[in-house]
Design a protein around this motif. Structure first.
Motif, short mmCIF file in Angstrom:
data_model
loop_
_atom_site.label_atom_id
_atom_site.label_comp_id
_atom_site.label_asym_id
_atom_site.label_seq_id
_atom_site.Cartn_x
_atom_site.Cartn_y
_atom_site.Cartn_z
N VAL A 123 0.86 -1.19 0.00
CA VAL A 123 0.00 0.00 0.00
C VAL A 123 0.89 1.24 0.00
O VAL A 123 1.65 1.48 0.95
CB VAL A 123 -0.92 0.00 1.24
N CYS A 124 0.81 2.01 -1.06
CA CYS A 124 1.63 3.21 -1.21
C CYS A 124 1.36 4.18 -0.06
O CYS A 124 0.21 4.40 0.33
CB CYS A 124 1.30 3.88 -2.54
N THR A 125 2.42 4.74 0.48
CA THR A 125 2.26 5.64 1.63
C THR A 125 1.81 7.04 1.21
O THR A 125 1.60 7.90 2.06
CB THR A 125 3.57 5.75 2.42
N HIS A 126 1.65 7.27 -0.10
CA HIS A 126 1.14 8.57 -0.54
C HIS A 126 -0.37 8.61 -0.31
O HIS A 126 -0.83 9.21 0.65
CB HIS A 126 1.50 8.81 -2.03
N LEU A 127 -1.14 7.95 -1.15
CA LEU A 127 -2.60 7.97 -1.00
C LEU A 127 -3.23 6.57 -0.97
O LEU A 127 -4.43 6.42 -1.13
CB LEU A 127 -3.24 8.81 -2.11
N GLY A 128 -2.39 5.56 -0.80
CA GLY A 128 -2.94 4.23 -0.54
C GLY A 128 -3.19 3.34 -1.74
O GLY A 128 -3.87 2.33 -1.61
N CYS A 129 -2.68 3.70 -2.91
CA CYS A 129 -2.84 2.79 -4.06
C CYS A 129 -1.98 1.54 -3.86
O CYS A 129 -1.00 1.57 -3.10
CB CYS A 129 -2.39 3.49 -5.35
N LEU A 130 -2.35 0.48 -4.55
CA LEU A 130 -1.54 -0.73 -4.49
C LEU A 130 -0.36 -0.61 -5.46
O LEU A 130 -0.56 -0.26 -6.64
CB LEU A 130 -2.37 -1.95 -4.86
N LEU A 141 6.78 0.18 -8.04
CA LEU A 141 6.20 1.37 -8.66
C LEU A 141 4.73 1.51 -8.25
O LEU A 141 3.99 0.53 -8.23
CB LEU A 141 6.31 1.24 -10.18
N CYS A 142 4.36 2.75 -7.94
CA CYS A 142 2.95 3.02 -7.67
C CYS A 142 2.34 3.61 -8.94
O CYS A 142 2.82 4.62 -9.45
CB CYS A 142 2.79 4.00 -6.51
N PRO A 143 1.27 3.00 -9.46
CA PRO A 143 0.71 3.46 -10.73
C PRO A 143 -0.07 4.77 -10.61
O PRO A 143 -0.37 5.41 -11.62
CB PRO A 143 -0.24 2.31 -11.13
N CYS A 144 -0.39 5.19 -9.39
CA CYS A 144 -1.27 6.37 -9.25
C CYS A 144 -0.53 7.68 -9.52
O CYS A 144 -0.96 8.48 -10.35
CB CYS A 144 -1.91 6.38 -7.86
N HIS A 145 0.56 7.93 -8.80
CA HIS A 145 1.27 9.21 -8.98
C HIS A 145 2.76 8.99 -9.14
O HIS A 145 3.55 9.89 -8.91
CB HIS A 145 0.99 10.14 -7.79
N GLY A 146 3.14 7.77 -9.48
CA GLY A 146 4.52 7.52 -9.86
C GLY A 146 5.52 7.35 -8.73
O GLY A 146 6.73 7.47 -8.95
N ALA A 147 5.07 7.05 -7.54
CA ALA A 147 6.02 6.83 -6.44
C ALA A 147 6.89 5.61 -6.76
O ALA A 147 6.39 4.59 -7.25
CB ALA A 147 5.27 6.59 -5.13
N LYS A 148 8.18 5.75 -6.49
CA LYS A 148 9.12 4.65 -6.74
C LYS A 148 9.79 4.27 -5.43
O LYS A 148 10.22 5.14 -4.66
CB LYS A 148 10.17 5.06 -7.77
S1 FES Z 1 -0.86 6.86 -4.17
FE1 FES Z 1 1.07 6.13 -4.75
S2 FES Z 1 2.02 7.83 -5.60
FE2 FES Z 1 0.11 8.58 -5.01
#
Ligand code: FES
Length: 181
Positions: A123-130, A141-148
């Motif tokens: 679970v991405c620590t930005h906004l919770g995407c997988l 890689l997070c597909p939502c906002h590109g977190a690596k």
């Molecule tokens: S939720 Fe993963 S980068 Fe925004």
């Protein structure tokens, strides 16, 4: 009602006529006039009936509403927390791939990087995407906002404020076991 009228008239007559003997019979032991005493008894009886009817009504209401509420609000499933868990077969995560498993309340990504298993929260620590394992870039890689993230959950780049929480993963026999770090 007719009785009350009789008592009143009797009382009135007593007051006009032979005085002491009549008025003493129209008084109750507490000193209240007889008609007042009857009213008190009537009120007490009415109060008792109101309580009984109210109680029955409340019981009927509760027995009707309770099953409806139980139907609308499903029971909360209590998932007990374990320290480690067999989550799948080793063949499910071949080299250079990642797979997400459920471990207690967490979604955990297990990555096989050339035979070395690592595991961290999916679970991405930005906004919770997988997140997912990007083998071409060799990173998470997070597909939502590109977190690596690195394979070990540390931040490489992106908007995420925190690294991914880390778990342990190992192969025993043919099973993958995830445990708390
Ligand atoms: S939720 Fe993963 S980068 Fe925004």
């Amino acid at each position: 009602m007719a009785q009350q009228g009789n008592f009143k008239s009797s009382s009135r007559m007593g007051g006009l006529g032979d005085g002491a003997s009549s008025s003493s019979t129209d008084l109750l032991s507490g000193g209240k006039p007889r008609d007042q005493g009857l009213k008190d008894v009537d009120f007490e009886r009415r109060g008792f009936l109101v309580k009984v009817v109210g109680g029955i009504g409340a019981a009927v209401a509760v027995s009707t509403i309770y099953p409806i509420i139980k139907y609308i609000i499903p029971p909360v499933l209590k998932v007990s927390s374990v320290n480690e868990l067999i989550v799948g077969k080793a063949t499910e995560v071949p080299e250079k791939s990642g797979k997400i498993y459920q471990f207690n309340k967490d979604r955990v990504i297990v990555i096989n990087d050339n035979g070395k298993l690592t595991a961290c929260s999916a679970v991405c620590t930005h906004l919770g995407c997988l997140v997912h394992w990007d083998n071409a870039q060799n990173l998470i890689l997070c597909p939502c906002h590109g977190a690596k993230y690195k394979q070990t959950g540390e931040i490489i780049s992106g908007p995420q404020p925190l690294p991914l929480p880390v778990f342990k993963a190992r192969v025993e026999g043919e099973n993958i076991i995830i445990s708390k770090s």
